[in-house]
Write a protein that holds these residues in place. Structure first.
Motif, PDB file in Angstrom:
ATOM      1  N   ASP A  65       0.842  -1.205   0.000  1.00 41.38           N
ATOM      2  CA  ASP A  65       0.000   0.000   0.000  1.00 41.38           C
ATOM      3  C   ASP A  65       0.874   1.251   0.000  1.00 41.38           C
ATOM      4  O   ASP A  65       0.567   2.231  -0.693  1.00 41.38           O
ATOM      5  N   GLN A  66       1.962   1.240   0.762  1.00 39.82           N
ATOM      6  CA  GLN A  66       2.876   2.381   0.739  1.00 39.82           C
ATOM      7  C   GLN A  66       3.495   2.556  -0.651  1.00 39.82           C
ATOM      8  O   GLN A  66       3.602   3.669  -1.157  1.00 39.82           O
ATOM      9  N   PHE A  67       3.889   1.437  -1.249  1.00 38.12           N
ATOM     10  CA  PHE A  67       4.453   1.503  -2.601  1.00 38.12           C
ATOM     11  C   PHE A  67       3.448   2.131  -3.571  1.00 38.12           C
ATOM     12  O   PHE A  67       3.796   2.947  -4.416  1.00 38.12           O
ATOM     13  N   ARG A  68       2.172   1.734  -3.441  1.00 37.05           N
ATOM     14  CA  ARG A  68       1.148   2.249  -4.353  1.00 37.05           C
ATOM     15  C   ARG A  68       1.027   3.767  -4.243  1.00 37.05           C
ATOM     16  O   ARG A  68       0.904   4.469  -5.265  1.00 37.05           O
ATOM     17  N   VAL A 139      10.918   5.436   2.203  1.00 37.06           N
ATOM     18  CA  VAL A 139      11.414   6.317   1.139  1.00 37.06           C
ATOM     19  C   VAL A 139      11.536   5.492  -0.133  1.00 37.06           C
ATOM     20  O   VAL A 139      11.778   4.284  -0.083  1.00 37.06           O
ATOM     21  N   ALA A 140      11.379   6.180  -1.252  1.00 41.87           N
ATOM     22  CA  ALA A 140      11.425   5.494  -2.544  1.00 41.87           C
ATOM     23  C   ALA A 140      12.125   6.392  -3.546  1.00 41.87           C
ATOM     24  O   ALA A 140      12.283   7.605  -3.323  1.00 41.87           O
ATOM     25  N   GLN A 141      12.565   5.791  -4.627  1.00 37.07           N
ATOM     26  CA  GLN A 141      13.196   6.571  -5.697  1.00 37.07           C
ATOM     27  C   GLN A 141      12.934   5.816  -6.989  1.00 37.07           C
ATOM     28  O   GLN A 141      13.022   4.587  -7.017  1.00 37.07           O
TER      29      GLN A 141
ATOM     30  N   TYR C  60      -4.536  -3.163 -18.641  1.00 33.06           N
ATOM     31  CA  TYR C  60      -3.285  -3.624 -18.040  1.00 33.06           C
ATOM     32  C   TYR C  60      -3.438  -3.844 -16.541  1.00 33.06           C
ATOM     33  O   TYR C  60      -4.158  -3.108 -15.862  1.00 33.06           O
ATOM     34  N   ILE C  61      -2.713  -4.831 -16.041  1.00 37.39           N
ATOM     35  CA  ILE C  61      -2.575  -4.998 -14.599  1.00 37.39           C
ATOM     36  C   ILE C  61      -1.610  -3.922 -14.121  1.00 37.39           C
ATOM     37  O   ILE C  61      -0.513  -3.760 -14.669  1.00 37.39           O
ATOM     38  N   SER C  62      -2.003  -3.181 -13.101  1.00 35.03           N
ATOM     39  CA  SER C  62      -1.211  -2.009 -12.684  1.00 35.03           C
ATOM     40  C   SER C  62       0.143  -2.407 -12.101  1.00 35.03           C
ATOM     41  O   SER C  62       0.317  -3.519 -11.591  1.00 35.03           O
ATOM     42  N   GLY C  63       1.072  -1.468 -12.145  1.00 33.74           N
ATOM     43  CA  GLY C  63       2.384  -1.688 -11.555  1.00 33.74           C
ATOM     44  C   GLY C  63       2.335  -2.011 -10.077  1.00 33.74           C
ATOM     45  O   GLY C  63       2.969  -2.979  -9.628  1.00 33.74           O
ATOM     46  N   PRO C  64       1.596  -1.238  -9.270  1.00 33.75           N
ATOM     47  CA  PRO C  64       1.521  -1.570  -7.854  1.00 33.75           C
ATOM     48  C   PRO C  64       0.915  -2.952  -7.583  1.00 33.75           C
ATOM     49  O   PRO C  64       1.288  -3.606  -6.610  1.00 33.75           O
TER      50      PRO C  64
END
Lengths: 149, 149, 149, 149
Positions: A65-68, A139-141, C60-64
């Motif tokens: 969920d955080q990634f999304r 954190v993400a990049q 498409y199936i989403s990336g997340p």
């Protein structure tokens, strides 16, 4: 103008606002789950809709969920940085690091622009709960790839 | 105090400065190739020694050289954030994105602290040439793993 | 045995099977959305429940969603590689690259073990649609962190 | 044919071999430090020249040296997968995870092709010392960007 631009993309006469981004998302991908709450040409802040989200054991907001939300914030940033509301601006790669358990009523992400080229937008993202922006939960990049003109 | 702490680690009575970091590196790993030029408890700036570095075709600073500096800056940050000059603080994972050709006389990296726990330090890094800090040539994000006490 | 092990973790007398993993997930996190369909001590294959998943524009199936499955497959692998059904085995970091549009009825991920230590499990993941395992839609690589004993 | 292709790129009439790759590197970037020791259209194996490389305290091969080899192996793979000996095929992003101390006389990396498109080549890399391919010292995953035709 190519057909795909005709169909999917909307060049903006003025600056892109949170309203134009949220209206665009409502039009093409209403299930995104992330809403733009602040925007500039070098940053975007997004909030996650936690209403129907199942928490992990312990009440934590799950990593995916955080990634999304990180991905959504980066998309809003890419839309704003390029000045084009464009469905086919898609994630090319994204990495995330989890820093502490994500516990809270609300989840936010701030994406900041690292670079913009003809091919791609790169940005760094921080996530936090409620009003504790200094206490990052992850954190993400990553990179958004732009459609070739 | 364990033998490894006795041998390798130096707890600092006061704040860690660029001088204490550079002296520590000269003592244990003089071939590092990166020098600390500014330090705080939440950031570190490092400069790369380009003297004997072969440029890529076109005069560019190579990607792996940029990675090496990013890694060095993150190490300095980990030393400062934990307050321990410790050889066995090692990179666990690091990802880098290249944004534009790196052309210049000097190469710098700024690492900023995202989080510190008992196990690890996470930080985000920006690199630039000469005095153009706003014109990032690459960005990185990664984790230093701390020795278990 | 610590209280947390008493409550959360289940040491397995025999080998871990897809049934024991799926039963464990049903017990502690039924909303995971990923199901284990094959397992060994060095790999895990997971399938995503696409029933209620909104597709991106274009079908498409989403990336997340792909990220969520990659994360699930890596979790199953970590459970199997450590031999402990343990809720508190959590993702530390994960990076993903999207290779082509994900179009299909089913989505699968195979996670392969790169290493296991006292602290963490590292693995590489490939995703594909339907029966086209050779036509990867995304790849990921990341780390699961193990609870300290 | 554009000028840049005329100057930098060499389309190969036949298959690319380790000899053609190493001769190409000797011609354009002799300080690369990595040599191709095996090649196919879906994999490449590279060996690092450790002759003048300073070891880390403890005799370990440093993380940035491992990254450099991973990057080299992925470049060889990109050259082979595209069938073009092309200087301007450059790393776009690369992430690495360190698994155990790298101790040995020799350092190798195997890069495997995950995908090839008009824009990029994505691959996964494993590194090991001496003849212990099963005992990975690090793994990496990343993207090479191809010059636009």
């Amino acid at each position: 103008m190519s057909e795909s631009l005709l169909v999917y993309s909307h060049e903006m006469p003025g600056d892109i606002t949170t309203d134009t981004i949220n209206a665009f998302v409502d039009g093409c991908y209403p299930q995104l789950g992330s809403r733009c709450v602040d925007i500039g040409d070098k940053f975007a802040i997004a909030e996650y809709d936690l209403t129907e989200v199942a928490r992990r054991p312990g009440g934590y907001i799950s990593g995916p969920d955080q990634f999304r939300l990180a991905d959504g914030a980066l998309w809003f940033l890419a839309l704003s940085a390029t000045g084009q509301l464009e469905e086919m601006t898609v994630t090319s790669e994204l990495s995330i690091r989890y820093l502490r358990p994500a516990v809270g009523e609300k989840l936010f992400a701030r994406a900041e622009l690292d670079s913009k080229s003809r091919r791609s937008v790169v940005g760094s993202v921080s996530l936090w709960c409620d009003n504790e922006e200094e206490k990052k939960v992850s954190v993400a990049q990553g990179t958004y790839s732009l459609p070739l003109a």
